[in-house]
Design a protein around this motif. Sequence first.
Motif, PDB file in Angstrom:
ATOM      1  N   MET A 174       0.831  -1.206   0.000  1.00 36.21           N
ATOM      2  CA  MET A 174       0.000   0.000   0.000  1.00 36.21           C
ATOM      3  C   MET A 174       0.868   1.260   0.000  1.00 36.21           C
ATOM      4  N   ALA A 175       1.993   1.240   0.716  1.00 34.57           N
ATOM      5  CA  ALA A 175       2.892   2.398   0.744  1.00 34.57           C
ATOM      6  C   ALA A 175       3.476   2.657  -0.642  1.00 34.57           C
ATOM      7  N   ALA A 176       3.881   1.604  -1.341  1.00 36.20           N
ATOM      8  CA  ALA A 176       4.426   1.766  -2.685  1.00 36.20           C
ATOM      9  C   ALA A 176       3.378   2.336  -3.634  1.00 36.20           C
ATOM     10  N   LEU A 177       2.151   1.850  -3.529  1.00 33.84           N
ATOM     11  CA  LEU A 177       1.076   2.369  -4.377  1.00 33.84           C
ATOM     12  C   LEU A 177       0.732   3.809  -4.008  1.00 33.84           C
ATOM     13  N   HIS A 178       0.763   4.120  -2.728  1.00 34.76           N
ATOM     14  CA  HIS A 178       0.471   5.475  -2.256  1.00 34.76           C
ATOM     15  C   HIS A 178       1.511   6.474  -2.777  1.00 34.76           C
ATOM     16  N   ARG A 179       2.778   6.071  -2.777  1.00 37.21           N
ATOM     17  CA  ARG A 179       3.867   6.947  -3.239  1.00 37.21           C
ATOM     18  C   ARG A 179       3.851   7.159  -4.741  1.00 37.21           C
ATOM     19  N   SER A 180       3.241   6.226  -5.467  1.00 43.28           N
ATOM     20  CA  SER A 180       3.221   6.310  -6.921  1.00 43.28           C
ATOM     21  C   SER A 180       2.206   7.354  -7.380  1.00 43.28           C
ATOM     22  N   ASP A 181       2.560   8.095  -8.396  1.00 41.95           N
ATOM     23  CA  ASP A 181       1.635   9.091  -8.943  1.00 41.95           C
ATOM     24  C   ASP A 181       0.505   8.433  -9.732  1.00 41.95           C
ATOM     25  N   ASP A 182       0.742   7.216 -10.162  1.00 44.11           N
ATOM     26  CA  ASP A 182      -0.217   6.506 -10.994  1.00 44.11           C
ATOM     27  C   ASP A 182      -0.279   5.061 -10.524  1.00 44.11           C
ATOM     28  N   ASP A 183      -1.080   4.250 -11.188  1.00 48.69           N
ATOM     29  CA  ASP A 183      -1.078   2.835 -10.834  1.00 48.69           C
ATOM     30  C   ASP A 183       0.271   2.236 -11.226  1.00 48.69           C
ATOM     31  N   LEU A 184       0.539   1.040 -10.735  1.00 48.95           N
ATOM     32  CA  LEU A 184       1.774   0.339 -11.046  1.00 48.95           C
ATOM     33  C   LEU A 184       1.442  -1.020 -11.643  1.00 48.95           C
ATOM     34  N   THR A 185       2.297  -1.490 -12.528  1.00 44.44           N
ATOM     35  CA  THR A 185       2.124  -2.863 -12.988  1.00 44.44           C
ATOM     36  C   THR A 185       2.617  -3.769 -11.861  1.00 44.44           C
ATOM     37  N   MET A 186       2.198  -5.012 -11.907  1.00 48.06           N
ATOM     38  CA  MET A 186       2.647  -5.971 -10.895  1.00 48.06           C
ATOM     39  C   MET A 186       4.172  -6.080 -10.917  1.00 48.06           C
ATOM     40  N   THR A 187       4.768  -6.035 -12.103  1.00 50.05           N
ATOM     41  CA  THR A 187       6.229  -6.119 -12.214  1.00 50.05           C
ATOM     42  C   THR A 187       6.893  -4.898 -11.584  1.00 50.05           C
ATOM     43  N   GLU A 188       6.369  -3.700 -11.848  1.00 51.62           N
ATOM     44  CA  GLU A 188       6.922  -2.487 -11.232  1.00 51.62           C
ATOM     45  C   GLU A 188       6.810  -2.550  -9.714  1.00 51.62           C
TER      46      GLU A 188
END
Length: 149
Positions: free
Chosen positions: A41-55
């Motif tokens: 959740m922290a990684a997704l929160h820090r991202s400006d956009d969605d992330l791929t599973m690989t990212e």
Amino acid sequence: MSKRRLRLWIRLLRVTRITEAQLREFLRVEHGSTLPRFDVMAALHRSDDDLTMTELSRRLLVSNGNTTTVVDRLELDGHVTRTTSAADRRVVHVALTEAGRRHFGRLAAEHEAQVNSLFSGMSSADLDALEEILQRLTPRKATVHDLDG
């Protein structure tokens, strides 16, 4: 110096493991959650956009399989959504839901308070000194020459 550096490594590892264990216990007891779920959740929160599973896996430094297991649970709880790429059906994007953002906001604030409590014995000067030292502490790759001497 070699023995001192080895003792430093062991001390850093010990502090990290003790702190991580206390944070895992805090998340489990107080929130019925896990550190991997918090990290996703922290990684997704820090991202400006969605992330791929690989990212997401790369950012967390874990395998795609480990990430999938955590994302499965977060999706069941309504905290993330997964969407398949229209351009490549093998690519799956993950994003926090609005409920996931609210949940993470509360969790992150309590996590920060817990970390603050764990390190409350350190003064401002201690923190400044440790930050400065850790910024210089970037392990370099050992060479054969280093190992000979």
